[in-house]
Design an enzyme around this catalytic site. Structure first.
Site, PDB file in Angstrom:
ATOM      1  N   PHE A 175       9.184   3.795   1.043  1.00 18.91           N
ATOM      2  CA  PHE A 175       8.033   3.046   1.134  1.00 18.91           C
ATOM      3  C   PHE A 175       7.836   1.926   1.477  1.00 18.91           C
ATOM      4  O   PHE A 175       8.245   0.651   0.942  1.00 18.91           O
ATOM      5  CB  PHE A 175       7.201   3.810   0.001  1.00 18.91           C
ATOM      6  CG  PHE A 175       5.396   3.805  -0.024  1.00 18.91           C
ATOM      7  CD1 PHE A 175       4.960   5.046   0.302  1.00 18.91           C
ATOM      8  CD2 PHE A 175       5.055   2.396   0.140  1.00 18.91           C
ATOM      9  CE1 PHE A 175       3.637   4.835   0.640  1.00 18.91           C
ATOM     10  CE2 PHE A 175       3.688   2.579   0.333  1.00 18.91           C
ATOM     11  CZ  PHE A 175       2.804   4.125   0.751  1.00 18.91           C
ATOM     12  N   ASP A 259      11.422  -5.894   2.165  1.00 23.18           N
ATOM     13  CA  ASP A 259       9.960  -6.059   1.727  1.00 23.18           C
ATOM     14  C   ASP A 259      10.067  -5.931  -0.510  1.00 23.18           C
ATOM     15  O   ASP A 259      10.260  -5.620  -0.643  1.00 23.18           O
ATOM     16  CB  ASP A 259       9.921  -4.539   1.558  1.00 23.18           C
ATOM     17  CG  ASP A 259       8.491  -3.942   1.263  1.00 23.18           C
ATOM     18  OD1 ASP A 259       8.527  -4.441   0.035  1.00 23.18           O
ATOM     19  OD2 ASP A 259       8.400  -3.050   1.819  1.00 23.18           O
ATOM     20  N   LYS A 289       0.491  -7.468  -3.488  1.00 20.46           N
ATOM     21  CA  LYS A 289       0.417  -7.011  -5.006  1.00 20.46           C
ATOM     22  C   LYS A 289       0.513  -7.763  -5.883  1.00 20.46           C
ATOM     23  O   LYS A 289      -1.279  -7.995  -6.264  1.00 20.46           O
ATOM     24  CB  LYS A 289       1.426  -6.330  -5.205  1.00 20.46           C
ATOM     25  CG  LYS A 289       1.692  -4.191  -4.809  1.00 20.46           C
ATOM     26  CD  LYS A 289       1.810  -3.396  -5.339  1.00 20.46           C
ATOM     27  CE  LYS A 289       2.414  -2.036  -4.716  1.00 20.46           C
ATOM     28  NZ  LYS A 289       1.410  -1.790  -4.357  1.00 20.46           N
TER      29      LYS A 289
END
Length: 484
Positions: A175, A259, A289
C-alpha cells in the site's frame, strides 16, 4: 511618516489584524458552531461526504462520539477513556495534542510570517530538511508535499525522470497511497479496480529476488518501491532482502525507493525501518504521517543530490515539480517540533523497548489460544494473526465465519476490544485475519498492561464460544451474506 490607507498604521509596522483581533470575523464562532451542530456529525457525513462511512461505523458499532483527546487516549461525553492503539493510521506518532507541537503552531501563527509568497526562500523548510537529513546522511535533498501518497508520487516521478525509464516494480499486498501514480504500485486489486489505465508496473512477491532480477534484465525499470514492513498484514521484508535488492537495482541502474510513510520516524524502533538492515541506503525515501504531529498534513521525499539535479536541471525547470501548499510554515513548524520531541523524549528507544514488551507478552499467548496463530512485527508496529483452530467445535465456528467472508474473526475481536474494554484497534486489511497495532509511540507499560489484559479477556470469550463476541459475529455473518 506615511500611513497605510487600509490599516491606519505607520509604514513598517504590521497591520492591526496581525497583532490583535478586530470586528472582522465576529459572525464566525467555532465553539458556538460545534455546540449547536456537533451532534449532527453522522447525519452531515451521510448527506454531504462519503455516505458509506457512517453506514459502516453503525454496522460494526463504532459510531462513537468522542469529545476530546490527549496523548494515547480519547474521552466520550460521559468521561469514559478509550485507549488509542490506532494513532489515526499512524499519523498521531506523538499522541494527540502534544504540548510542544501545539506551542510551535501557536508560535508560528503568532509570528505572522510572509508564508507561501512563492518567490522567496523561507527558513523553516530549509531547517526541517536539514534536520530530517541528519537521520539519513547518505541523502542530500528534500521535497516537501502534503501527504504520504504525494511523497510517493514525487518519488515515482523523480525515479522515472532520473533514469529515463517508465516502469516501477512493487510488492504484492503493498500500500503506497491512492492517487493515480501511487495507486499504480498498490498491491490490492480492490483499490485498483475501475481506475485503469494506470502507470506501467509489475508486482513481485515480497522477498522475491529472482523475480526482481528477471524484471530488471528487461532494461526498462526505473525503480523498485517497497515498504520495509508492509502495513497490510504487518509483514517485514526477509532478512537481507533490502540489501540484496539494492545491489541488483544499482547493477541495472535502477533506484531503490523506501516507503517509510507509516514505518518512519521511530515506528519500528529505528528512525527508519530500512535502517534495521545494515548497508541499506535507498536512493529515495518517502515520509509523512507522524511528521505532521497530527496537526498539519505534510509529506517529504528525501533523495540523492544527483536525482534532484537531474529533475531540476535548469532555471526553466524550477517549478517542474511543486506543490501549492508544500513547505507551508505551519507544516514545517510542526515537523521541526516533532523531530525535537523525538530526540528529547527518546521516542525511538521507547518504541523499541515498549514494542518488544508488547509483542513478547502477546506472543506468549499463542500456545494458550487455538485461534491465535502468530504475533509479529517490530517496534510499535505489531500484527496479531488468527488462524484455524485444531479442536472440532472451534473449527466449526471458524469455518462458518470464513464461508461468510474472510476477515470476520479479526473484526469480531476488534469489536469487543472497543465496546467492552474501550480500546480502539483496526483490522489490518480487507479479508485478512490480522489486527494491526500502531499506537502512539509515547505509550508505556501502563498501556501495554491494559491492552494485554483486555485482549486476553476477549480471547477467553472467543474460546468459550459465547457472549458479546459471538453475538456480534452472527451480525457480521448476516451482513456479509446480505452484501453478496
Amino acid at each position: 511618516m506615511t500611513k497605510s490607507s487600509e490599516s491606519g498604521t505607520e509604514s513598517g509596522t504590521p497591520p492591526r489584524a496581525a497583532r490583535e483581533p478586530d470586528a472582522r470575523g465576529k459572525s464566525f464562532d467555532l465553539a458556538k458552531l460545534l455546540a449547536e451542530r456537533g451532534g449532527e456529525r453522522y447525519e452531515l457525513h451521510t448527506a454531504h461526504l462519503n455516505h458509506q462511512l457512517p453506514r459502516m461505523l453503525r454496522t460494526i458499532g463504532f459510531d462513537k462520539v468522542y469529545e476530546r483527546a490527549e496523548g494515547p487516549y480519547f474521552w466520550d461525553a460521559e468521561g469514559n477513556d478509550y485507549l488509542d492503539m490506532l494513532a489515526g493510521f499512524g499519523v498521531m506518532g506523538l499522541g494527540r495534542h502534544h504540548p510542544v507541537v501545539r506551542k510551535a503552531l501557536h508560535d508560528v501563527l503568532d509570528a505572522s510570517l510572509a508564508d507561501l509568497t512563492r518567490f522567496d526562500c523561507q527558513p523553516l523548510p530549509g531547517l526541517l530538511a536539514e534536520k530530517l537529513l541528519t537521520h539519513s546522511p547518505h541523502l542530500d535533498r528534500v521535497f516537501f508535499g502534503n501527504s504520504g501518497t504525494e511523497a510517493v508520487e514525487t518519488a515515482l516521478k523523480f525515479a522515472r525522470y532520473a533514469t529515463g525509464r517508465p516502469r516501477i516494480l512493487y510488492c504484492s499486498h503493498a500500500f503506497h497511497g491512492l492517487t493515480t501514480g501511487s495507486l499504480s504500485v498498490n498491491g490490492e486489486a480492490g483499490f485498483r479496480d475501475g481506475f485503469a489505465p494506470l502507470l506501467p508496473d509489475t508486482a513481485l512477491a515480497l522477498g522475491d529476488l529472482d523475480g526482481l532480477e528477471r524484471e530488471l534484465k528487461r532494461g526498462d525499470v526505473a525503480g523498485f518501491v517497497v515498504e520495509p514492513i508492509q502495513g497490510k498484514g504487518v509483514r517485514a521484508t526477509p532478512p537481507g532482502f533490502l540489501r540484496a535488492a539494492q545491489e541488483l537495482l544499482h547493477r541495472h541502474k535502477a533506484l531503490l525507493i523506501a516507503d517509510e510513510v507509516q514505518t518512519g520516524l521511530g515506528r519500528t524502533g529505528d528512525f527508519y525501518a530500512y535502517q534495521h538492515e545494515d548497508g541499506v541506503e535507498p536512493d529515495l525515501v518517502c515520509v509523512a504521517k507522524a511528521l505532521s504531529g497530527g496537526y498539519v498534513p505534510v509529506g517529504a521525499t528525501l533523495g540523492k543530490d544527483w536525482i534532484f539535479k537531474k529533475v531540476y536541471s535548469s532555471m526553466d525547470r524550477v517549478l517542474v515539480h511543486s506543490a501549492s501548499f508544500g513547505s507551508n510554515a505551519q507544516a514545517m513548524a510542526a515537523g521541526l517540533a516533532v523531530l525535537s520531541v523525538i530526540e528529547d523524549e527518546k521516542i525511538v528507544a521507547n518504541a523499541r523497548t515498549t514494542g518488544e514488551l508488547l509483542r513478547s507478552r502477546l506472543a506468549a499467548l499463542v500456545d494458550r489460544y487455538e485461534f491465535l496463530s502468530e504475533v509479529r512485527g517490530r517496534g510499535l508496529m505489531i500484527g496479531i494473526e488468527f488462524g484455524r483452530p485444531a479442536s472440532i467445535g472451534l473449527r466449526g465456528r471458524w469455518t462458518m465465519l470464513q464461508t461468510a467472508r474472510k476477515g470476520l474473526f479479526a473484526q469480531m475481536v476488534v469489536a469487543p476490544l472497543l465496546h467492552k474494554h474501550r480500546i480502539l484497534t483496526q483490522v489490518s486489511g480487507d479479508e485478512l485475519e490480522v489486527i494491526k497495532l500502531i499506537p502512539p509511540l509515547t505509550i508505556g507499560e501502563r498501556e501495554v498492561d491494559r491492552f494485554v489484559t483486555a485482549f486476553t479477556a476477549v480471547m477467553d470469550d472467543a474460546h468459550q464460544g459465547g457472549g458479546l463476541m459471538w453475538d456480534f459475529g452472527r451480525t457480521l455473518v448476516k451482513q456479509a451474506i446480505a452484501n453478496r
